[in-house]
Design a protein around this motif. Structure first.
Motif, PDB file in Angstrom:
ATOM      1  N   SER A 155      13.742  27.800   1.358  1.00  0.00           N
ATOM      2  CA  SER A 155      13.893  27.011   0.132  1.00  0.00           C
ATOM      3  C   SER A 155      12.575  26.418  -0.344  1.00  0.00           C
ATOM      4  N   ASP A 156      11.688  26.036   0.596  1.00  0.00           N
ATOM      5  CA  ASP A 156      10.431  25.409   0.184  1.00  0.00           C
ATOM      6  C   ASP A 156       9.210  25.911   0.959  1.00  0.00           C
ATOM      7  N   GLY A 157       9.397  26.868   1.881  1.00  0.00           N
ATOM      8  CA  GLY A 157       8.267  27.421   2.631  1.00  0.00           C
ATOM      9  C   GLY A 157       7.752  26.546   3.751  1.00  0.00           C
ATOM     10  N   ALA A 158       8.443  25.445   4.050  1.00  0.00           N
ATOM     11  CA  ALA A 158       7.978  24.527   5.091  1.00  0.00           C
ATOM     12  C   ALA A 158       8.201  25.122   6.477  1.00  0.00           C
ATOM     13  N   PRO A 159       7.245  24.949   7.395  1.00  0.00           N
ATOM     14  CA  PRO A 159       7.446  25.411   8.779  1.00  0.00           C
ATOM     15  C   PRO A 159       8.586  24.643   9.443  1.00  0.00           C
TER      16      PRO A 159
END
Length: 392
Positions: A155-159
């Protein structure tokens, strides 16, 4: 343990001695021959795994050696070691391959010592057999090490964490991929001790990462043989207590085949782990033959979509349909979905549109050391690592 055999066929005694020393350091039992006849006699009675072959041996040539090895139906690997021009060496390599021999990349004379060492180390990974005793030694000396492949939220590319993948940091062969040793490990008694070792190492590394990146989790693969250990859940809990790790930060990945091997026993083991807040992932979903009824009864928290479908879905309509159906099924059952084998932005976009939760693959990051994963996390977060403390 008997070493695998390297035969050095060269009329230069200095070359033979240098090659012998380097070869023995790489794990071979090396024998030198100054002429084709004694070498071929030895090869007929005690076949070598690897041959270093000069093409100009006194008044004889290496082509006759290649022809004789072919008549012996030799399965050895051959490195041509020659000072002749590249065209002649290339021709000899092609002749060897046309005879059905395993011809490796040739090495030109004069050579650097490190080049010979690198060539023999690479060859060793191909021709030296791995034995159960080697695996046990590697476990005792902590040569089996994790490499961490990142996972990101779509959804947001966060690890969100990583998967710990085992590699063998062999003292003479270099870093070995799982294909060189894991089938042997999984079939023998070392797989469960390896699993415990990987969990402990992963949770220790995770504690370090979470100092700057709270909320991360790490996944470790578990084999069917490990689930046969009646103390498995307790041993995992002991590791979590010893490392001070949050149980919910550990995900155990279990293949579909392993999960369905003995559903009653496996369900009991997995339920004990879930009660203790350990996350459970059904790995490689879609490649086995599990019953959906049995799957529904298992206490999984996550489902991984196999790379066989993810890697082809951009060009294969059937693969796209399967991936979308798996994601829908998982969400209906209340499971998080992870797609593995993601290599392109197109695949990321497609998975995002399908509602997949997490992605993993070479398009996001290759398996890396704990230190490299820390740097990867810092770069994604825009964090500049603090300088090392001065000593003294």
């Amino acid at each position: 343990m008997s070493l695998s055999r390297l035969h050095i066929v060269d009329d230069d005694p200095t070359i033979r001695e240098i090659a012998r020393r380097v070869a023995e350091a790489a794990g071979f039992e090396a024998l030198g021959f100054d002429a084709p006849a004694p070498f071929l006699a030895a090869a007929a009675s005690d076949p070598p795994e690897l041959v270093l072959l000069d093409l100009a041996i006194g008044e004889q040539d290496g082509i006759c050696v290649l022809e004789a090895l072919a008549k012996l139906n030799s399965r050895c690997a051959i490195i041509v070691l020659s000072g002749l021009e590249d065209r002649l060496v290339g021709s000899a390599v092609r002749i060897g391959r046309s005879l059905g021999l395993q011809m490796l990349e040739p090495l030109a004379k004069p050579f650097q010592l490190h080049d010979l060492r690198a060539r023999l180390t690479a060859a060793a990974a191909m021709v030296l057999p791995i034995r159960e005793s080697d695996v046990q030694d590697a476990l005792a000396s902590h040569q089996l090490v994790p490499r961490y492949q990142p996972k990101v939220r779509l959804s947001d590319g966060a690890p969100v964490g990583c998967e710990a993948l085992v590699r063998w940091q062999h003292p003479s062969r270099g870093l070995l991929a799982p294909s060189h040793f894991l089938p042997l490990v999984e079939a023998g008694p070392s797989i469960t001790p390896l699993t415990y070792q990987m969990i402990e190492r992963a949770m220790t590394d995770l504690a370090s990462w979470r100092q700057r990146h709270p909320g991360l989790s790490v996944a470790v693969n578990v084999s069917a043989r490990s689930l046969d250990d009646p103390e498995f859940a307790d041993r995992v809990w002991d590791i979590l207590a010893r490392t001070g790790a949050d149980p919910s930060s550990l995900t155990l990945e279990i293949t579909e085949t392993a999960a369905m091997a003995d559903t009653a026993a496996v369900a009991a083991m997995l339920t004990r782990l879930r009660i203790r807040k350990v996350n459970l992932s059904l790995d490689d979903f879609g490649t086995g033959f599990s019953s959906l009824v049995e799957l529904h009864r298992m206490p999984f928290s996550e489902l991984k979509v196999d790379r066989a479908f993810v890697g082809t879905m951009e060009t294969d309509r059937d693969a796209r349909v399967i991936v979308k159906a798996i994601i829908g099924l998982a969400h209906t059952l209340g499971l998080t979905t992870v797609a593995e084998g993601v290599e392109t932005e197109g695949a990321m976009d497609m998975l995002r549109e399908m509602g997949c939760d997490v992605a993993q693959g070479y398009g996001i990051g290759r398996p890396m050391t704990a230190e490299a994963f820390q740097e990867w996390l810092d770069a994604r977060a825009g964090i500049v690592a603090p300088p090392l403390a001065r000593v003294g």
